[in-house]
Design a protein around this motif. Structure first.
Motif, PDB file in Angstrom:
ATOM      1  N   GLN A  43      45.016  34.513  41.108  1.00 20.00           N
ATOM      2  CA  GLN A  43      44.204  33.290  41.095  1.00 20.00           C
ATOM      3  C   GLN A  43      42.917  33.514  40.313  1.00 20.00           C
ATOM      4  OE1 GLN A  43      43.732  32.327  45.235  1.00 20.00           O
ATOM      5  NE2 GLN A  43      45.660  31.211  45.357  1.00 20.00           N
ATOM      6  N   TYR A  44      42.300  34.654  40.519  1.00 19.42           N
ATOM      7  CA  TYR A  44      41.080  34.975  39.770  1.00 19.42           C
ATOM      8  C   TYR A  44      41.365  35.056  38.278  1.00 19.42           C
ATOM      9  CZ  TYR A  44      37.497  37.865  37.610  1.00 19.42           C
ATOM     10  OH  TYR A  44      36.542  38.363  36.745  1.00 19.42           O
ATOM     11  N   LEU A  45      42.456  35.712  37.897  1.00 21.16           N
ATOM     12  CA  LEU A  45      42.771  35.896  36.483  1.00 21.16           C
ATOM     13  C   LEU A  45      43.179  34.593  35.805  1.00 21.16           C
ATOM     14  CD1 LEU A  45      44.809  39.245  36.665  1.00 21.16           C
ATOM     15  CD2 LEU A  45      42.440  38.946  35.930  1.00 21.16           C
ATOM     16  N   ASN A  46      43.769  33.690  36.564  1.00 18.65           N
ATOM     17  CA  ASN A  46      44.321  32.463  35.979  1.00 18.65           C
ATOM     18  C   ASN A  46      43.354  31.287  35.949  1.00 18.65           C
ATOM     19  OD1 ASN A  46      47.099  32.728  35.059  1.00 18.65           O
ATOM     20  ND2 ASN A  46      47.610  33.255  37.159  1.00 18.65           N
ATOM     21  N   LEU A  47      42.442  31.220  36.899  1.00 20.12           N
ATOM     22  CA  LEU A  47      41.640  30.011  37.061  1.00 20.12           C
ATOM     23  C   LEU A  47      40.215  30.229  36.560  1.00 20.12           C
ATOM     24  CD1 LEU A  47      42.903  29.016  40.622  1.00 20.12           C
ATOM     25  CD2 LEU A  47      43.766  28.258  38.389  1.00 20.12           C
ATOM     26  N   PRO A  48      39.807  29.506  35.542  1.00 25.14           N
ATOM     27  CA  PRO A  48      38.475  29.710  34.940  1.00 25.14           C
ATOM     28  C   PRO A  48      37.328  29.504  35.923  1.00 25.14           C
ATOM     29  CG  PRO A  48      39.847  28.291  33.557  1.00 25.14           C
ATOM     30  CD  PRO A  48      40.575  28.450  34.847  1.00 25.14           C
ATOM     31  N   TRP A  49      37.511  28.603  36.907  1.00 28.38           N
ATOM     32  CA  TRP A  49      36.409  28.284  37.821  1.00 28.38           C
ATOM     33  C   TRP A  49      36.227  29.308  38.945  1.00 28.38           C
ATOM     34  CZ3 TRP A  49      40.696  25.215  36.977  1.00 28.38           C
ATOM     35  CH2 TRP A  49      41.678  25.211  37.974  1.00 28.38           C
ATOM     36  N   ILE A  50      37.125  30.271  39.062  1.00 27.44           N
ATOM     37  CA  ILE A  50      36.924  31.360  40.031  1.00 27.44           C
ATOM     38  C   ILE A  50      36.189  32.485  39.317  1.00 27.44           C
ATOM     39  CG2 ILE A  50      38.020  33.053  41.543  1.00 27.44           C
ATOM     40  CD1 ILE A  50      40.291  31.146  41.997  1.00 27.44           C
ATOM     41  N   ALA A  51      34.918  32.652  39.660  1.00 22.65           N
ATOM     42  CA  ALA A  51      34.056  33.580  38.924  1.00 22.65           C
ATOM     43  C   ALA A  51      33.975  34.963  39.563  1.00 22.65           C
ATOM     44  CB  ALA A  51      32.653  32.997  38.799  1.00 22.65           C
ATOM     45  N   GLU A  52      34.419  35.087  40.803  1.00 21.04           N
ATOM     46  CA  GLU A  52      34.272  36.365  41.506  1.00 21.04           C
ATOM     47  C   GLU A  52      35.609  36.811  42.065  1.00 21.04           C
ATOM     48  OE1 GLU A  52      31.679  38.312  45.220  1.00 21.04           O
ATOM     49  OE2 GLU A  52      31.549  36.172  44.758  1.00 21.04           O
ATOM     50  N   LEU A  53      35.904  38.087  41.866  1.00 22.08           N
ATOM     51  CA  LEU A  53      37.123  38.673  42.410  1.00 22.08           C
ATOM     52  C   LEU A  53      36.789  39.443  43.684  1.00 22.08           C
ATOM     53  CD1 LEU A  53      40.107  39.522  42.363  1.00 22.08           C
ATOM     54  CD2 LEU A  53      39.460  41.395  40.820  1.00 22.08           C
ATOM     55  N   LYS A  54      37.416  39.039  44.767  1.00 25.98           N
ATOM     56  CA  LYS A  54      37.206  39.742  46.032  1.00 25.98           C
ATOM     57  C   LYS A  54      38.525  39.791  46.781  1.00 25.98           C
ATOM     58  CE  LYS A  54      33.990  40.207  49.883  1.00 25.98           C
ATOM     59  NZ  LYS A  54      32.808  39.634  50.587  1.00 25.98           N
ATOM     60  N   MET A  55      39.237  40.899  46.595  1.00 21.97           N
ATOM     61  CA  MET A  55      40.510  41.083  47.286  1.00 21.97           C
ATOM     62  C   MET A  55      40.248  41.536  48.714  1.00 21.97           C
ATOM     63  SD  MET A  55      42.670  42.900  44.188  1.00 21.97           S
ATOM     64  CE  MET A  55      41.236  43.861  43.628  1.00 21.97           C
ATOM     65  N   PRO A  56      40.920  40.941  49.684  1.00 22.09           N
ATOM     66  CA  PRO A  56      40.601  41.221  51.095  1.00 22.09           C
ATOM     67  C   PRO A  56      40.826  42.665  51.529  1.00 22.09           C
ATOM     68  CG  PRO A  56      42.590  39.872  50.905  1.00 22.09           C
ATOM     69  CD  PRO A  56      41.955  39.905  49.552  1.00 22.09           C
ATOM     70  N   ASP A  57      41.791  43.350  50.934  1.00 19.63           N
ATOM     71  CA  ASP A  57      42.143  44.694  51.414  1.00 19.63           C
ATOM     72  C   ASP A  57      41.951  45.801  50.381  1.00 19.63           C
ATOM     73  OD1 ASP A  57      43.393  43.986  54.136  1.00 19.63           O
ATOM     74  OD2 ASP A  57      44.445  42.655  52.757  1.00 19.63           O
ATOM     75  N   PHE A  58      41.500  45.430  49.179  1.00 17.48           N
ATOM     76  CA  PHE A  58      41.313  46.425  48.122  1.00 17.48           C
ATOM     77  C   PHE A  58      39.887  46.323  47.566  1.00 17.48           C
ATOM     78  CE2 PHE A  58      45.907  45.843  48.148  1.00 17.48           C
ATOM     79  CZ  PHE A  58      46.379  47.154  48.043  1.00 17.48           C
ATOM     80  N   PRO A  59      39.025  47.246  47.946  1.00 14.98           N
ATOM     81  CA  PRO A  59      37.674  47.244  47.359  1.00 14.98           C
ATOM     82  C   PRO A  59      37.747  47.582  45.874  1.00 14.98           C
ATOM     83  CG  PRO A  59      38.051  49.255  48.630  1.00 14.98           C
ATOM     84  CD  PRO A  59      39.231  48.355  48.882  1.00 14.98           C
ATOM     85  N   ALA A  60      36.700  47.199  45.139  1.00 12.53           N
ATOM     86  CA  ALA A  60      36.704  47.438  43.694  1.00 12.53           C
ATOM     87  C   ALA A  60      35.329  47.886  43.234  1.00 12.53           C
ATOM     88  CB  ALA A  60      37.119  46.169  42.946  1.00 12.53           C
ATOM     89  N   SER A  61      35.316  48.815  42.295  1.00 10.17           N
ATOM     90  CA  SER A  61      34.066  49.296  41.715  1.00 10.17           C
ATOM     91  C   SER A  61      33.563  48.315  40.665  1.00 10.17           C
ATOM     92  CB  SER A  61      34.285  50.668  41.074  1.00 10.17           C
ATOM     93  OG  SER A  61      35.148  50.549  39.943  1.00 10.17           O
TER      94      SER A  61
END
Length: 210
Positions: free
Chosen positions: A62-80
């Motif tokens: 959803q983050y990669l596909n939708l221009p209006w989603i500006a922040e990636l926050k996966m519930p179970d995978f933290p990211a640097s």
């Protein structure tokens, strides 16, 4: 603009349309990833169930596909920060592919209208034969040395090392093994080949009936 130049741009538009459509189909074909979770033992590698992995994958897509989603926050995978930056760059490539798909679709429609008007379908046969051969060459390269191709791909599209993930800080990499991307590359070129073959036979039929 000369006729040869018009046809050249037309062929380019058609190839870009078929390629970008194949990419768009593949990156959104969740059944492939669902299959690979089992086939590549991703549950064992991540320590999460298939349902949890798929939920996080959907958030990522959803983050990669939708221009209006500006922040990636996966519930179970933290990211640097580095990992998030890489996904931001991947998002731009996704949106670029959709832009190419839209522009090339319009250009291809206009080109095919011109071809119909000029009864020039016969001119398309040889270029389409060459296009049909290109995915076969690409698939051969993929199977011969995907590791080198994978590195070269990132070297072309990313001017940094953010794509080299550390599983300690970006555990999502465990859920996205390299073999999954190889399967994606294969599916893109299989779809490309299939669409080009269908287009070739459609054009050949047009030649016979006009």
């Amino acid at each position: 603009m000369t006729q040869k130049l018009k046809y050249f741009f037309g062929y380019t538009a058609i190839f870009l349309l078929v390629l970008s459509a194949s990419i768009a189909f593949t990156i959104n074909f969740t059944p492939l990833y669902s299959f690979d979770i089992d086939y590549l033992n991703i549950e064992q590698m991540t320590g999460f169930s298939k349902d949890v992995i798929l939920d996080n994958y959907r958030v990522l897509m959803q983050y990669l596909n939708l221009p209006w989603i500006a922040e990636l926050k996966m519930p179970d995978f933290p990211a640097s920060e580095s990992g998030l930056f890489h996904f931001h760059e991947v998002k731009r490539l996704f949106l670029l592919d959709y832009a190419i798909l839209g522009v090339s679709a319009v250009a291809s429609i206009l080109f095919l209208r011109m071809v119909k008007k000029e009864q020039g379908y016969w001119r398309m046969l040889n270029p389409l034969r060459m296009m049909v051969a290109s995915p076969l060459v690409a698939l051969t390269v993929i199977f011969m040395n995907f590791d080198r191709l994978f590195v070269a791909f990132h070297g072309v599209f990313f001017n940094n090392d953010a794509w080299i993930f550390d599983a300690r800080t970006d555990p999502i990499i465990l859920a996205l093994p390299q073999d999954f991307f190889m399967h994606c590359f294969v599916l893109v070129f299989v779809m490309l080949e299939l669409l080009l073959v269908l287009l070739y036979f459609w054009v050949r039929r047009k030649v016979k009936t006009t």
